[in-house]
Scaffold this motif. Structure first.
Motif, PDB file in Angstrom:
ATOM      1  N   ARG A 169       0.839  -1.186   0.000  1.00  0.00           N
ATOM      2  CA  ARG A 169       0.000   0.000   0.000  1.00  0.00           C
ATOM      3  C   ARG A 169       0.886   1.254   0.000  1.00  0.00           C
ATOM      4  O   ARG A 169       1.884   1.303   0.735  1.00  0.00           O
ATOM      5  CB  ARG A 169      -0.831  -0.040   1.286  1.00  0.00           C
ATOM      6  N   PRO A 170       0.552   2.245  -0.827  1.00  0.00           N
ATOM      7  CA  PRO A 170       1.351   3.471  -0.800  1.00  0.00           C
ATOM      8  C   PRO A 170       1.393   4.027   0.625  1.00  0.00           C
ATOM      9  O   PRO A 170       0.383   4.042   1.314  1.00  0.00           O
ATOM     10  CB  PRO A 170       0.582   4.414  -1.725  1.00  0.00           C
ATOM     11  N   GLY A 171       2.555   4.472   1.046  1.00  0.00           N
ATOM     12  CA  GLY A 171       2.690   4.926   2.435  1.00  0.00           C
ATOM     13  C   GLY A 171       3.468   3.914   3.258  1.00  0.00           C
ATOM     14  O   GLY A 171       3.869   4.205   4.366  1.00  0.00           O
ATOM     15  N   ILE A 172       3.664   2.733   2.716  1.00  0.00           N
ATOM     16  CA  ILE A 172       4.557   1.771   3.371  1.00  0.00           C
ATOM     17  C   ILE A 172       5.891   1.808   2.644  1.00  0.00           C
ATOM     18  O   ILE A 172       5.950   1.626   1.427  1.00  0.00           O
ATOM     19  CB  ILE A 172       3.951   0.347   3.376  1.00  0.00           C
ATOM     20  N   LEU A 173       6.930   2.116   3.394  1.00  0.00           N
ATOM     21  CA  LEU A 173       8.263   2.201   2.787  1.00  0.00           C
ATOM     22  C   LEU A 173       8.908   0.825   2.802  1.00  0.00           C
ATOM     23  O   LEU A 173       8.725   0.059   3.739  1.00  0.00           O
ATOM     24  CB  LEU A 173       9.137   3.174   3.582  1.00  0.00           C
ATOM     25  N   VAL A 174       9.654   0.540   1.752  1.00  0.00           N
ATOM     26  CA  VAL A 174      10.360  -0.736   1.691  1.00  0.00           C
ATOM     27  C   VAL A 174      11.861  -0.467   1.623  1.00  0.00           C
ATOM     28  O   VAL A 174      12.313   0.363   0.833  1.00  0.00           O
ATOM     29  CB  VAL A 174       9.920  -1.554   0.456  1.00  0.00           C
ATOM     30  N   LEU A 175      12.594  -1.136   2.490  1.00  0.00           N
ATOM     31  CA  LEU A 175      14.052  -0.990   2.501  1.00  0.00           C
ATOM     32  C   LEU A 175      14.699  -2.336   2.169  1.00  0.00           C
ATOM     33  O   LEU A 175      14.339  -3.360   2.752  1.00  0.00           O
ATOM     34  CB  LEU A 175      14.548  -0.527   3.876  1.00  0.00           C
ATOM     35  N   VAL A 176      15.609  -2.303   1.228  1.00  0.00           N
ATOM     36  CA  VAL A 176      16.373  -3.491   0.881  1.00  0.00           C
ATOM     37  C   VAL A 176      17.781  -3.285   1.424  1.00  0.00           C
ATOM     38  O   VAL A 176      18.466  -2.348   1.012  1.00  0.00           O
ATOM     39  CB  VAL A 176      16.408  -3.689  -0.651  1.00  0.00           C
ATOM     40  N   ASN A 177      18.161  -4.110   2.355  1.00  0.00           N
ATOM     41  CA  ASN A 177      19.462  -3.954   3.022  1.00  0.00           C
ATOM     42  C   ASN A 177      19.674  -2.508   3.477  1.00  0.00           C
ATOM     43  O   ASN A 177      20.707  -1.895   3.230  1.00  0.00           O
ATOM     44  CB  ASN A 177      20.599  -4.430   2.109  1.00  0.00           C
ATOM     45  N   ASP A 178      18.637  -1.980   4.091  1.00  0.00           N
ATOM     46  CA  ASP A 178      18.640  -0.637   4.683  1.00  0.00           C
ATOM     47  C   ASP A 178      18.701   0.502   3.662  1.00  0.00           C
ATOM     48  O   ASP A 178      19.012   1.632   4.017  1.00  0.00           O
ATOM     49  CB  ASP A 178      19.779  -0.501   5.715  1.00  0.00           C
ATOM     50  N   SER A 179      18.403   0.198   2.401  1.00  0.00           N
ATOM     51  CA  SER A 179      18.320   1.258   1.395  1.00  0.00           C
ATOM     52  C   SER A 179      16.917   1.272   0.782  1.00  0.00           C
ATOM     53  O   SER A 179      16.280   0.239   0.626  1.00  0.00           O
ATOM     54  CB  SER A 179      19.332   1.030   0.272  1.00  0.00           C
ATOM     55  N   ASP A 180      16.491   2.451   0.412  1.00  0.00           N
ATOM     56  CA  ASP A 180      15.221   2.681  -0.250  1.00  0.00           C
ATOM     57  C   ASP A 180      15.067   1.758  -1.470  1.00  0.00           C
ATOM     58  O   ASP A 180      15.929   1.743  -2.341  1.00  0.00           O
ATOM     59  CB  ASP A 180      15.242   4.157  -0.710  1.00  0.00           C
ATOM     60  N   TRP A 181      13.971   1.025  -1.526  1.00  0.00           N
ATOM     61  CA  TRP A 181      13.811   0.108  -2.664  1.00  0.00           C
ATOM     62  C   TRP A 181      13.627   0.854  -3.985  1.00  0.00           C
ATOM     63  O   TRP A 181      13.767   0.270  -5.059  1.00  0.00           O
ATOM     64  CB  TRP A 181      12.681  -0.910  -2.419  1.00  0.00           C
ATOM     65  N   GLU A 182      13.325   2.147  -3.900  1.00  0.00           N
ATOM     66  CA  GLU A 182      13.181   2.922  -5.135  1.00  0.00           C
ATOM     67  C   GLU A 182      14.516   3.042  -5.870  1.00  0.00           C
ATOM     68  O   GLU A 182      14.561   3.425  -7.031  1.00  0.00           O
ATOM     69  CB  GLU A 182      12.614   4.320  -4.831  1.00  0.00           C
ATOM     70  N   LEU A 183      15.598   2.733  -5.173  1.00  0.00           N
ATOM     71  CA  LEU A 183      16.911   2.802  -5.809  1.00  0.00           C
ATOM     72  C   LEU A 183      17.327   1.458  -6.398  1.00  0.00           C
ATOM     73  O   LEU A 183      18.373   1.356  -7.034  1.00  0.00           O
ATOM     74  CB  LEU A 183      17.974   3.249  -4.792  1.00  0.00           C
ATOM     75  N   CYS A 184      16.528   0.425  -6.156  1.00  0.00           N
ATOM     76  CA  CYS A 184      16.986  -0.887  -6.650  1.00  0.00           C
ATOM     77  C   CYS A 184      15.885  -1.680  -7.340  1.00  0.00           C
ATOM     78  O   CYS A 184      15.842  -2.900  -7.243  1.00  0.00           O
ATOM     79  CB  CYS A 184      17.652  -1.684  -5.522  1.00  0.00           C
ATOM     80  N   GLY A 185      15.017  -0.950  -8.007  1.00  0.00           N
ATOM     81  CA  GLY A 185      14.080  -1.649  -8.885  1.00  0.00           C
ATOM     82  C   GLY A 185      12.727  -1.975  -8.289  1.00  0.00           C
ATOM     83  O   GLY A 185      11.892  -2.599  -8.943  1.00  0.00           O
ATOM     84  N   GLU A 186      12.497  -1.591  -7.053  1.00  0.00           N
ATOM     85  CA  GLU A 186      11.217  -1.838  -6.373  1.00  0.00           C
ATOM     86  C   GLU A 186      10.769  -3.294  -6.527  1.00  0.00           C
ATOM     87  O   GLU A 186      11.501  -4.193  -6.149  1.00  0.00           O
ATOM     88  CB  GLU A 186      10.147  -0.853  -6.873  1.00  0.00           C
ATOM     89  N   LEU A 187       9.588  -3.507  -7.125  1.00  0.00           N
ATOM     90  CA  LEU A 187       9.027  -4.869  -7.189  1.00  0.00           C
ATOM     91  C   LEU A 187       9.934  -5.844  -7.943  1.00  0.00           C
ATOM     92  O   LEU A 187       9.904  -7.049  -7.705  1.00  0.00           O
ATOM     93  CB  LEU A 187       7.650  -4.837  -7.863  1.00  0.00           C
ATOM     94  N   ASP A 188      10.753  -5.319  -8.855  1.00  0.00           N
ATOM     95  CA  ASP A 188      11.565  -6.202  -9.697  1.00  0.00           C
ATOM     96  C   ASP A 188      12.902  -6.583  -9.062  1.00  0.00           C
ATOM     97  O   ASP A 188      13.680  -7.316  -9.650  1.00  0.00           O
ATOM     98  CB  ASP A 188      11.818  -5.529 -11.055  1.00  0.00           C
ATOM     99  N   TYR A 189      13.163  -6.060  -7.861  1.00  0.00           N
ATOM    100  CA  TYR A 189      14.424  -6.403  -7.220  1.00  0.00           C
ATOM    101  C   TYR A 189      14.484  -7.903  -6.943  1.00  0.00           C
ATOM    102  O   TYR A 189      13.550  -8.493  -6.381  1.00  0.00           O
ATOM    103  CB  TYR A 189      14.608  -5.637  -5.906  1.00  0.00           C
ATOM    104  N   GLN A 190      15.587  -8.520  -7.351  1.00  0.00           N
ATOM    105  CA  GLN A 190      15.718  -9.961  -7.164  1.00  0.00           C
ATOM    106  C   GLN A 190      16.383 -10.267  -5.824  1.00  0.00           C
ATOM    107  O   GLN A 190      17.489  -9.790  -5.531  1.00  0.00           O
ATOM    108  CB  GLN A 190      16.573 -10.534  -8.300  1.00  0.00           C
TER     109      GLN A 190
END
Lengths: 108, 450
Positions: free
Chosen positions: A71-92
């Motif tokens: 849901r918009p408003g939930i932030l996602v972090l991949v290894n403590d970084s914003d998922w917007e920098l690593c492909g969001e849903l497509d991050y493997q």
């Protein structure tokens, strides 16, 4: 391919939807073992969100999931970084990755 | 292939700023985040050197980050501010009691004075008790109106120059949207102001006005700030919830929409022929109001009269409800006087109150005193004409008074002679009533004044 180990973290109130547990470690089987119609073995966050919904989400699904994403408003972090920098849903997902979901929607 | 920080510092970027789209590393993000707030503060002339500033603290992410950043900037840029924390305890079990623990943590971590004011002390009602009366539909109205005034009262007690609140850019955009959706032009006009407050009131300032919620949460996360993030246990405000969801959906597609909505709100001009309510002082509590009697007083009056819906909806409805209530009350008053006279005759009240004086009063005596004092409560429950709710409320109040009375009595008994006791106890009782009229307008005049 063997099981994928993922550290899964919830914060900012998102944990309230997951038995109030903030930190857990999960193991994912090869993707085509979990989704029989999948043609690959690697997981992306897109499928991981579905797995979380199926296995961990306890209440009010609509507060976590919207469409095929969070849901918009939930932030996602991949290894403590914003998922917007690593492909969001497509991050493997990689073995030992740490994925965190932080709600911005609670309290204030 | 990690993304590198946009500033050229060479470090790995950790987030994409929603406002600018820039990818920044932790350190550069901190600097950008803090510098922007500093710029907002200086450009808006929010503070003057030497000011005392109360930070409205809920324990949530926004006020926690606000307290942290203000302390930091105050040191870094030598603002010369005396910062303190001001919290309101609405009396919501399982929510505010927990979040206040977080505020106390803030107090210790940031070494700031903390003042907590409760609805119970200010208005005589906790939100739990209000919800028991009103149900879960309009409770947010009470909470919002009371909190607004409570912050003003707290700020006056702390003798501060202004109150800084943690409203962020998303909150303001949401409010602009809400006011458009409601056609609330008066609020639309002032909701984007960075500093609000006419003469005679303590201004509110919003240093985080241009700070995105996402950045606040990321800042708190990276700085490992402890904040409280449980939803209020009572039903969330549904209309606002929709506005919020809409905004978040749009932000996902075009993050700048938050700033754009604020900009629209700031620059929108209201036609001259639109009549706006003029601000004045409430005739009861003297706080700023757009009506003769402010919303907080109307709501409180409703609660105390057993008409909890009084302040909900149009003021014409409230007037009608009060007219009905007052005519009923008039009849009750007359019946009550009659009954009271009878009671006094039967119970020989004067000797009873003497036994009161020696410390041996019973529940009944208190009730009698209470009814004499308030006149409108007639015969302490013996009168059938009284409506049930009123009965419940008054006996509740009496019970709580009684409790306090007894506790005080013990203390007094151990310290004073019995003749002193009387005066002291009587004073305490009047004192209790006096403090009530201070907070909620003059109770005794309320009955007839409306």
């Amino acid at each position: 391919m063997c099981a994928l180990k993922i550290d899964l973290l919830f914060g900012g109130g998102a944990e309230l939807l997951f038995d109030k547990i903030k930190k857990r470690q999960v193991e994912l089987p090869p993707l085509n073992k979990y989704f029989s119609d999948a043609k690959k073995t690697e997981w992306t966050i897109r499928e991981f969100i579905v797995w979380i919904k199926d296995n961990l989400l306890r209440e009010r699904e609509e507060l976590f999931i919207q469409g095929d994403s969070v849901r918009p408003g939930i932030l996602v972090l991949v290894n403590d970084s914003d998922w917007e920098l690593c492909g969001e849903l497509d991050y493997q997902l990689q073995n030992n990755d740490c994925i965190m979901f932080i709600s911005t929607l609670h309290g204030g | 292939m990690p993304v590198i920080c946009r500033t050229g510092c060479g470090k790995k970027a950790v987030l994409k700023r929603p406002k600018t789209g820039d990818a920044l590393c932790k350190e550069c993000f901190y600097r950008a985040f803090e510098t922007e707030i500093h710029y907002t503060i200086t450009k808006g002339n929010l503070f003057k050197r030497g000011d005392s500033v109360a930070i409205g603290a809920s324990g949530g992410k926004d006020s926690t980050v606000l307290a942290y950043v203000l302390k930091l900037l105050n040191q870094q840029y030598d603002y010369g501010l005396n910062l303190m924390l001001l919290s309101i305890d609405e009396g919501i079990t399982g929510y505010r009691d927990d979040s206040l623990e977080t505020v106390k943590q803030n107090r210790d971590d940031y070494e700031m004075q903390l003042k907590i004011l409760s609805y119970k002390d200010l208005y005589g009602w906790t939100m739990d008790e209000i919800v028991a009366q009103i149900g879960r539909k309009n409770n947010c109205t009470f909470c919002g109106v009371f909190r607004r005034q409570a912050l003003d009262r707290g700020a006056a007690m702390l003798n501060v120059k202004c109150i800084a609140t943690g409203h962020n850019a998303d909150d303001i955009a949401e409010t602009v949207l809400m006011n458009v959706l409601r056609g609330d032009i008066a609020r639309l006009k002032r909701c984007t102001a960075i500093s609000t407050g006419s003469e005679g009131t303590i201004p509110r300032v919003k240093p985080l006005k241009y700070t995105y919620e996402k950045e606040i949460v990321m800042y708190a996360h990276y700085k490992k700030l402890i904040y409280f993030s449980t939803e209020c246990v009572f039903a969330p405000n549904a209309y606002r919830g929709h506005a919020r969801a809409l905004l978040k959906d749009m932000e996902k597609i075009r993050p700048s929409c938050i700033m754009d909505i604020i900009y629209s709100g700031e620059t929108m001009a209201v036609k001259e022929e639109v009549s706006l309510p003029t601000l004045r002082n409430c005739v009861r509590c003297k706080f700023v109001s757009s009506q003769e009697i402010c919303k907080a007083c109307v709501l409180l009056e409703g609660l105390n009269k057993g008409l909890p819906k009084l302040g909900i909806g149009k003021s014409s409805k409230a007037k009608r409800m009060l007219a009905e209530y007052n005519s009923k009350q008039q009849t009750l008053l007359e019946n009550g006087k009659q009954e009271l006279d009878n009671n006094i005759a039967i119970n020989n009240c004067s000797s009873n109150s003497k036994s009161c004086n020696s410390g041996l009063y019973s529940n009944e005596n208190i009730e009698l005193k209470e009814s004499v004092g308030n006149k409108s409560k007639c015969c302490s429950g013996k009168c059938n004409n009284l409506n049930n709710k009123e009965n419940v409320t008054s006996s509740k109040k009496i019970n709580s008074l009684l409790k306090q009375y007894r506790i005080n009595e013990k203390v007094l008994n151990s310290n004073h002679t019995s003749s002193n006791d009387n005066n002291e106890v009587d004073l305490l009782l009047t004192g209790q009533e006096g403090s009530c009229s201070e907070t909620c307008g003059k109770i005794s005049s309320l009955h007839l004044g409306f």
